[in-house]
Motif scaffolding. Structure first.
Motif, PDB file in Angstrom:
ATOM      1  N   GLU A   5      29.204  28.845 -22.830  1.00 46.07           N
ATOM      2  CA  GLU A   5      28.823  28.710 -21.385  1.00 46.07           C
ATOM      3  C   GLU A   5      28.096  27.198 -21.046  1.00 46.07           C
ATOM      4  O   GLU A   5      27.829  27.031 -19.839  1.00 46.07           O
ATOM      5  CB  GLU A   5      27.852  29.708 -20.950  1.00 46.07           C
ATOM      6  CG  GLU A   5      28.454  31.083 -21.027  1.00 46.07           C
ATOM      7  CD  GLU A   5      27.350  32.180 -20.725  1.00 46.07           C
ATOM      8  OE1 GLU A   5      26.171  31.965 -20.869  1.00 46.07           O
ATOM      9  OE2 GLU A   5      27.627  33.414 -20.851  1.00 46.07           O
ATOM     10  N   ARG A   6      27.824  26.526 -22.095  1.00 43.51           N
ATOM     11  CA  ARG A   6      27.150  25.141 -22.105  1.00 43.51           C
ATOM     12  C   ARG A   6      27.923  24.192 -22.882  1.00 43.51           C
ATOM     13  O   ARG A   6      28.881  24.468 -23.700  1.00 43.51           O
ATOM     14  CB  ARG A   6      25.968  25.119 -22.674  1.00 43.51           C
ATOM     15  CG  ARG A   6      24.810  26.136 -22.085  1.00 43.51           C
ATOM     16  CD  ARG A   6      23.451  25.959 -22.472  1.00 43.51           C
ATOM     17  NE  ARG A   6      23.524  26.384 -23.831  1.00 43.51           N
ATOM     18  CZ  ARG A   6      22.311  25.997 -24.774  1.00 43.51           C
ATOM     19  NH1 ARG A   6      21.458  25.459 -24.151  1.00 43.51           N
ATOM     20  NH2 ARG A   6      22.311  26.075 -26.055  1.00 43.51           N
ATOM     21  N   TRP A  64      24.440  21.206 -20.984  1.00 44.62           N
ATOM     22  CA  TRP A  64      24.522  21.485 -19.518  1.00 44.62           C
ATOM     23  C   TRP A  64      25.379  22.785 -19.420  1.00 44.62           C
ATOM     24  O   TRP A  64      26.316  22.827 -20.016  1.00 44.62           O
ATOM     25  CB  TRP A  64      25.197  20.334 -18.926  1.00 44.62           C
ATOM     26  CG  TRP A  64      24.321  19.234 -18.923  1.00 44.62           C
ATOM     27  CD1 TRP A  64      24.133  17.999 -19.697  1.00 44.62           C
ATOM     28  CD2 TRP A  64      23.547  18.587 -17.908  1.00 44.62           C
ATOM     29  NE1 TRP A  64      23.427  16.939 -19.532  1.00 44.62           N
ATOM     30  CE2 TRP A  64      23.152  17.356 -18.511  1.00 44.62           C
ATOM     31  CE3 TRP A  64      23.231  18.986 -16.503  1.00 44.62           C
ATOM     32  CZ2 TRP A  64      21.941  16.587 -17.532  1.00 44.62           C
ATOM     33  CZ3 TRP A  64      22.231  18.479 -15.900  1.00 44.62           C
ATOM     34  CH2 TRP A  64      21.576  17.391 -16.168  1.00 44.62           C
ATOM     35  N   PRO A  65      24.730  23.767 -18.546  1.00 46.69           N
ATOM     36  CA  PRO A  65      25.699  24.769 -18.107  1.00 46.69           C
ATOM     37  C   PRO A  65      27.091  24.266 -17.503  1.00 46.69           C
ATOM     38  O   PRO A  65      26.944  23.190 -16.755  1.00 46.69           O
ATOM     39  CB  PRO A  65      24.808  25.559 -17.070  1.00 46.69           C
ATOM     40  CG  PRO A  65      23.407  25.059 -17.053  1.00 46.69           C
ATOM     41  CD  PRO A  65      23.689  23.490 -17.727  1.00 46.69           C
ATOM     42  N   SER A 117      28.733  25.445 -15.268  1.00 47.27           N
ATOM     43  CA  SER A 117      28.439  25.813 -14.040  1.00 47.27           C
ATOM     44  C   SER A 117      27.516  25.005 -13.173  1.00 47.27           C
ATOM     45  O   SER A 117      27.248  24.933 -12.000  1.00 47.27           O
ATOM     46  CB  SER A 117      28.000  27.222 -13.559  1.00 47.27           C
ATOM     47  OG  SER A 117      26.706  27.713 -14.336  1.00 47.27           O
TER      48      SER A 117
END
Length: 181
Positions: free
Chosen positions: A63-64, A158-159, A161
């Protein structure tokens, strides 16, 4: 080991890779043409341009991503850089760069490229050239704690998203990587 092993690996790696995206396939063909024309295509001394290897480092959750604030470019980028004389594979060069720049041990790399990008740059030669970047997916172990190297102004997770501003060139790389997460 000589740069011929790295050159041979670049030809084999890019020769075997079949990107789904037609633009990436066109770039792959261009890279192979450049490699066929230049025995020194993997060396930073190759003035018309040279292959580089980079890594989109993702955390264990997928996710990151770990990005570096590059001192000369002044923007957040994936980890990576020039191939060195000790490198015998592009994936090995990308993994070496990711390990050096992140300070994280036990990184795992997928040996198949996920994305290609050619960008103009003035690098260590002091004159304009091009980087023919071969990009790989690298996974960090659970609870990996990065430590910034001297090659970076900052280093942060950092995500995927919620990336930092001014990283438009990272979006195609992340889009190409997402199906592999």
């Amino acid at each position: 080991m000589s740069h011929s092993a790295l050159h041979a690996d670049a030809v084999a790696t890019l020769g075997a890779w079949r990107p789904a995206d037609p633009a990436q396939e066109s770039l792959r063909q261009a890279y192979l043409g450049f490699l066929a024309a230049r025995e020194d295509a993997c060396l930073r001394s190759c003035e018309p341009g040279h292959l580089t290897a980079s890594a989109l480092v993702v955390d264990a959750s997928g996710e990151r991503t770990l990005l570096t604030l590059h001192p000369r470019v002044g923007r957040w980028l994936q980890l990576g850089g020039h191939c060195e004389a000790s490198d015998t594979t592009l994936a090995g060069a990308a993994l070496r760069e990711a390990t050096e720049e992140s300070g994280i041990g036990d990184l795992r790399i997928s040996p198949v490229p996920v994305h290609l990008d050619v960008h103009p740059i003035t690098c260590s030669l002091g004159k304009p050239t091009r980087h023919f970047d071969v990009r790989f997916l690298v996974r960090a172990p659970l609870d990996a704690e990065p430590s910034r190297s001297s090659e970076s102004l900052d280093l942060a997770w950092w995500p995927l998203s919620a990336l930092p501003p001014d990283v438009d060139d990272l979006h195609p790389l992340i889009a190409a990587t997402t199906p592999h997460l």
